[in-house]
Motif scaffolding. Structure first.
Motif, PDB file in Angstrom:
ATOM      1  N   ILE A 138       4.563  93.085 -19.062  1.00  0.00           N
ATOM      2  CA  ILE A 138       5.970  92.704 -19.194  1.00  0.00           C
ATOM      3  C   ILE A 138       6.185  91.236 -18.803  1.00  0.00           C
ATOM      4  O   ILE A 138       6.958  90.513 -19.439  1.00  0.00           O
ATOM      5  CB  ILE A 138       6.884  93.643 -18.359  1.00  0.00           C
ATOM      6  CG1 ILE A 138       8.358  93.451 -18.748  1.00  0.00           C
ATOM      7  CG2 ILE A 138       6.716  93.434 -16.870  1.00  0.00           C
ATOM      8  CD1 ILE A 138       8.672  93.855 -20.157  1.00  0.00           C
ATOM      9  N   ILE A 139       5.459  90.754 -17.786  1.00  0.00           N
ATOM     10  CA  ILE A 139       5.599  89.359 -17.357  1.00  0.00           C
ATOM     11  C   ILE A 139       5.069  88.399 -18.424  1.00  0.00           C
ATOM     12  O   ILE A 139       5.731  87.430 -18.802  1.00  0.00           O
ATOM     13  CB  ILE A 139       4.879  89.130 -16.007  1.00  0.00           C
ATOM     14  CG1 ILE A 139       5.661  89.824 -14.881  1.00  0.00           C
ATOM     15  CG2 ILE A 139       4.723  87.638 -15.715  1.00  0.00           C
ATOM     16  CD1 ILE A 139       4.951  89.855 -13.554  1.00  0.00           C
ATOM     17  N   SER A 140       3.868  88.686 -18.954  1.00  0.00           N
ATOM     18  CA  SER A 140       3.301  87.802 -19.987  1.00  0.00           C
ATOM     19  C   SER A 140       4.120  87.864 -21.267  1.00  0.00           C
ATOM     20  O   SER A 140       4.265  86.858 -21.973  1.00  0.00           O
ATOM     21  CB  SER A 140       1.841  88.177 -20.271  1.00  0.00           C
ATOM     22  OG  SER A 140       1.753  89.486 -20.810  1.00  0.00           O
ATOM     23  N   ARG A 189       9.332  83.032 -24.212  1.00  0.00           N
ATOM     24  CA  ARG A 189      10.217  82.041 -23.577  1.00  0.00           C
ATOM     25  C   ARG A 189      11.364  82.671 -22.780  1.00  0.00           C
ATOM     26  O   ARG A 189      12.422  82.061 -22.637  1.00  0.00           O
ATOM     27  CB  ARG A 189      10.752  81.058 -24.619  1.00  0.00           C
ATOM     28  CG  ARG A 189       9.647  80.261 -25.303  1.00  0.00           C
ATOM     29  CD  ARG A 189      10.216  79.251 -26.284  1.00  0.00           C
ATOM     30  NE  ARG A 189       9.151  78.506 -26.957  1.00  0.00           N
ATOM     31  CZ  ARG A 189       8.561  77.413 -26.481  1.00  0.00           C
ATOM     32  NH1 ARG A 189       8.929  76.938 -25.313  1.00  0.00           N
ATOM     33  NH2 ARG A 189       7.615  76.802 -27.156  1.00  0.00           N
ATOM     34  N   TRP A 190      11.154  83.865 -22.272  1.00  0.00           N
ATOM     35  CA  TRP A 190      12.095  84.468 -21.336  1.00  0.00           C
ATOM     36  C   TRP A 190      11.574  84.171 -19.927  1.00  0.00           C
ATOM     37  O   TRP A 190      11.277  85.073 -19.147  1.00  0.00           O
ATOM     38  CB  TRP A 190      12.172  85.972 -21.573  1.00  0.00           C
ATOM     39  CG  TRP A 190      12.963  86.388 -22.781  1.00  0.00           C
ATOM     40  CD1 TRP A 190      12.987  85.773 -23.993  1.00  0.00           C
ATOM     41  CD2 TRP A 190      13.833  87.525 -22.887  1.00  0.00           C
ATOM     42  NE1 TRP A 190      13.803  86.445 -24.862  1.00  0.00           N
ATOM     43  CE2 TRP A 190      14.346  87.536 -24.210  1.00  0.00           C
ATOM     44  CE3 TRP A 190      14.219  88.529 -22.007  1.00  0.00           C
ATOM     45  CZ2 TRP A 190      15.219  88.512 -24.660  1.00  0.00           C
ATOM     46  CZ3 TRP A 190      15.095  89.502 -22.474  1.00  0.00           C
ATOM     47  CH2 TRP A 190      15.595  89.483 -23.776  1.00  0.00           C
ATOM     48  N   CYS A 194      11.834  86.841 -12.433  1.00  0.00           N
ATOM     49  CA  CYS A 194      12.566  87.951 -11.802  1.00  0.00           C
ATOM     50  C   CYS A 194      11.667  89.175 -11.690  1.00  0.00           C
ATOM     51  O   CYS A 194      11.642  89.865 -10.664  1.00  0.00           O
ATOM     52  CB  CYS A 194      13.812  88.293 -12.614  1.00  0.00           C
ATOM     53  SG  CYS A 194      15.155  87.111 -12.424  1.00  0.00           S
ATOM     54  N   ARG A 195      10.915  89.442 -12.768  1.00  0.00           N
ATOM     55  CA  ARG A 195       9.987  90.596 -12.766  1.00  0.00           C
ATOM     56  C   ARG A 195       8.870  90.381 -11.734  1.00  0.00           C
ATOM     57  O   ARG A 195       8.416  91.323 -11.088  1.00  0.00           O
ATOM     58  CB  ARG A 195       9.378  90.776 -14.154  1.00  0.00           C
ATOM     59  CG  ARG A 195      10.399  91.087 -15.241  1.00  0.00           C
ATOM     60  CD  ARG A 195      10.832  92.527 -15.228  1.00  0.00           C
ATOM     61  NE  ARG A 195      11.974  92.767 -16.109  1.00  0.00           N
ATOM     62  CZ  ARG A 195      12.480  93.954 -16.359  1.00  0.00           C
ATOM     63  NH1 ARG A 195      11.972  95.024 -15.771  1.00  0.00           N
ATOM     64  NH2 ARG A 195      13.516  94.092 -17.163  1.00  0.00           N
ATOM     65  N   PHE A 196       8.422  89.137 -11.592  1.00  0.00           N
ATOM     66  CA  PHE A 196       7.376  88.840 -10.612  1.00  0.00           C
ATOM     67  C   PHE A 196       7.868  89.123  -9.189  1.00  0.00           C
ATOM     68  O   PHE A 196       7.158  89.723  -8.372  1.00  0.00           O
ATOM     69  CB  PHE A 196       6.951  87.378 -10.752  1.00  0.00           C
ATOM     70  CG  PHE A 196       5.977  86.906  -9.706  1.00  0.00           C
ATOM     71  CD1 PHE A 196       4.722  87.489  -9.584  1.00  0.00           C
ATOM     72  CD2 PHE A 196       6.315  85.880  -8.833  1.00  0.00           C
ATOM     73  CE1 PHE A 196       3.824  87.058  -8.616  1.00  0.00           C
ATOM     74  CE2 PHE A 196       5.432  85.438  -7.870  1.00  0.00           C
ATOM     75  CZ  PHE A 196       4.178  86.031  -7.760  1.00  0.00           C
ATOM     76  N   GLN A 210       6.468  91.852  -6.500  1.00  0.00           N
ATOM     77  CA  GLN A 210       6.116  91.621  -5.097  1.00  0.00           C
ATOM     78  C   GLN A 210       6.860  92.592  -4.175  1.00  0.00           C
ATOM     79  O   GLN A 210       6.283  93.136  -3.234  1.00  0.00           O
ATOM     80  CB  GLN A 210       6.453  90.171  -4.713  1.00  0.00           C
ATOM     81  CG  GLN A 210       5.561  89.136  -5.365  1.00  0.00           C
ATOM     82  CD  GLN A 210       5.994  87.733  -5.011  1.00  0.00           C
ATOM     83  OE1 GLN A 210       7.061  87.272  -5.411  1.00  0.00           O
ATOM     84  NE2 GLN A 210       5.158  87.038  -4.250  1.00  0.00           N
ATOM     85  N   PHE A 211       8.138  92.799  -4.454  1.00  0.00           N
ATOM     86  CA  PHE A 211       8.948  93.742  -3.671  1.00  0.00           C
ATOM     87  C   PHE A 211       8.385  95.160  -3.809  1.00  0.00           C
ATOM     88  O   PHE A 211       8.255  95.893  -2.823  1.00  0.00           O
ATOM     89  CB  PHE A 211      10.400  93.689  -4.164  1.00  0.00           C
ATOM     90  CG  PHE A 211      11.318  94.652  -3.450  1.00  0.00           C
ATOM     91  CD1 PHE A 211      11.923  94.302  -2.250  1.00  0.00           C
ATOM     92  CD2 PHE A 211      11.569  95.905  -3.988  1.00  0.00           C
ATOM     93  CE1 PHE A 211      12.760  95.200  -1.592  1.00  0.00           C
ATOM     94  CE2 PHE A 211      12.407  96.807  -3.343  1.00  0.00           C
ATOM     95  CZ  PHE A 211      13.003  96.446  -2.140  1.00  0.00           C
TER      96      PHE A 211
END
Length: 513
Positions: free
Chosen positions: A81-83, A89-90, A96-98, A102-103
């Motif tokens: 989802i991050i890549s 380009r989001w 935010c997902r990263f 971490q959380f």
């Protein structure tokens, strides 16, 4: 059933058929198959690779809501989802997902698969390659570097390579070299990142070529098409034909002359060196020219001031179905500027938005203002600027100021200089031009004020340089230069030439600005 659905998703991705991905997704929901971690990953990847990021994010959130046991969202799902967000380009969504990742990791310490929730080298290298990171003014790149050091992910080749590229994009080559030297192992991507970083920064082209030579001497890495493309780019920026020839031989030996990346860079290299005939030969050898190929040839004709050929290439490019971009229009507008083709230039400028939905950028506006300025149509240039709603950058006002100075338009020059100083308070040219305008009008108190301002800011006008290549070495000069080691011989020859032209009544044509 999960295996069959995963296979179906792979087929959908291969065909880039988004509707089919959604159908398989819906079918999976009905069967309750999304509880399978592998199917979750395949579904996320399918949406990501089809470029449907919103659907990917919605699916991810659905899985997250159902994942009470924290067994579905492993690091592969998070990375997907991050890549996907970065690739489309989001960037802010990716970060935010990263943070969520971490959380998620820190608040599920009791999970058996805790290590599967920790950000890894793929996570960081994806984030470091985002435009959000590459934009120096707002970049969290240094924080990611610190996180990589703290978590020992920095030892990963992919993260090290991403950091080399990141710092090079910022122009911080010292930091790029430090990362490069600290890496335990290097691959061709590492070398290419450093070579490319130097090749793209003005004044570092020679260092780029030196690094390539060092890499070849060490013999551990073989250059690929991207390495050679960077080297030809450096040679092109130096406009040094002789320095590029050995690299052409290397490309030939490695069988890379048929690679489109190398071919495109060669078109650019020969164009920058003024060898348009050779550039045409290379271009014609490209089986399927892409947008970069066409742009490289267009820029070459533009630099040579051959607008007719540039227009012919532009027309042929359109006929072959290649859609122009901002670089294409900058090249074709520059060609019109060099040859004074005002009507055509204005027509092309207007077509950017009307026909191609391309919003003109500061460079395009500056180019058309310069075209009108050279033709003495300053009122039309002012009207054009007034009609543009977007915020104008300093380059536009600097171009208008130069045109006003050329044609002695004091009132408009004062406006342009004032606007330029609002954006760049330390611009030396604006201070000088404005000072001359005030002096011409007898406004000596304003002249004194500007001179005080120049002194307080420590503004010094940088000299312009000319250069020439002799014996594989580039020599640069500026007005009244006395630093060159052969300066006495140069001035002696110049005096002889001046004397000869006077004796023979030879009129030396001056190039128009």
């Amino acid at each position: 059933m999960a295996k069959q659905l995963s296979f179906a998703l792979k087929q959908c991705v291969n065909s880039k058929f988004t509707a089919s991905v959604k159908m398989v997704h819906a079918h999976s929901l009905k069967l309750g198959s999304l509880s399978d971690v592998h199917l979750c990953t395949h579904a996320l990847n399918a949406y990501r690779r089809c470029g449907v990021v919103l659907d990917a994010c919605q699916l991810f959130d659905e899985i997250s809501a159902e994942d009470e046991q924290h067994v579905l969202l492993d690091v592969v799902c998070w990375n997907s989802i991050i890549s996907g967000c970065v690739q489309n380009r989001w960037d802010e969504e990716a970060f935010c997902r990263f943070k969520h990742m971490q959380f998620y990791h820190s608040h599920n310490s009791s999970c058996d698969n805790l290590e599967d929730l920790r950000p890894d080298s793929y996570t960081l290298s994806s984030l470091l390659s985002s435009n959000y990171c590459l934009e120096r003014s707002i970049s969290p790149g240094e924080q990611l570097h610190g996180y990589a050091t703290k978590t020992a992910i920095l030892s990963s080749l992919s993260v090290g390579n991403a950091l080399i590229t990141l710092y090079a994009k910022w122009g911080n080559l010292n930091e790029s070299r430090l990362v490069f030297k600290s890496m335990a192992g290097l691959n061709i991507v590492s070398w290419t990142a450093l070579i490319s970083g130097h090749a793209q920064l003005e004044g570092q082209e020679e260092e780029s070529l030196r690094m390539f030579v060092i890499m070849m001497r060490e013999g551990e890495q073989q250059p690929n098409q991207f390495t050679l493309a960077s080297v030809f780019s450096a040679c092109g920026r130096l406009a040094s034909f002789s320095q590029g020839v050995p690299f052409v031989t290397i490309a030939l030996k490695l069988g890379l002359l048929s690679d489109i990346h190398v071919q495109n860079s060669l078109v650019g290299f020969y164009s920058e060196c003024g060898s348009m005939e050779v550039a045409e030969v290379v271009f014609n050898a490209i089986t399927n020219p892409d947008l970069v190929s066409w742009n490289s040839l267009l820029k070459g004709y533009s630099h040579q001031g051959t607008a007719e050929k540039a227009l012919k290439v532009f027309e042929e490019m359109s006929m072959r179905g290649t859609t122009p971009d901002t670089i294409t229009f900058l090249a074709i507008l520059s060609a019109c500027r060099h040859t004074g083709m005002v009507s055509l230039g204005l027509s092309l400028f207007r077509s950017m938005k009307a026909e191609y939905q391309i919003e003109p950028e500061a460079e395009h506006i500056s180019c058309i203002v310069d075209l009108l300025g050279r033709a003495g149509q300053l009122q039309q240039a002012e009207e054009l600027i007034s009609g543009i709603q977007q915020k104008l950058g300093p380059s536009v006002w600097r171009t208008l100021l130069g045109a006003c100075r050329l044609h002695g338009q004091g009132e408009l020059a004062e406006l342009a200089a004032s606007r330029l100083l609002e954006l760049e308070p330390c611009d030396a040219e604006a201070h000088i031009v404005l000072s001359h305008i005030y002096a011409a009008n007898g406004r000596w108190e304003m002249v004194a004020k500007l001179r005080r301002s120049l002194k307080e800011k420590g503004v010094v006008k940088e000299p312009g340089y000319s250069w020439i290549e002799v014996g594989n070495q580039v020599h640069s000069f500026m007005a009244a230069d006395s630093n060159h080691q052969q300066i006495d011989a140069i001035y002696k020859t110049l005096r002889l030439l001046t004397k000869h032209t006077k004796e023979q009544n030879i009129e030396v044509p001056l190039q128009k600005p």
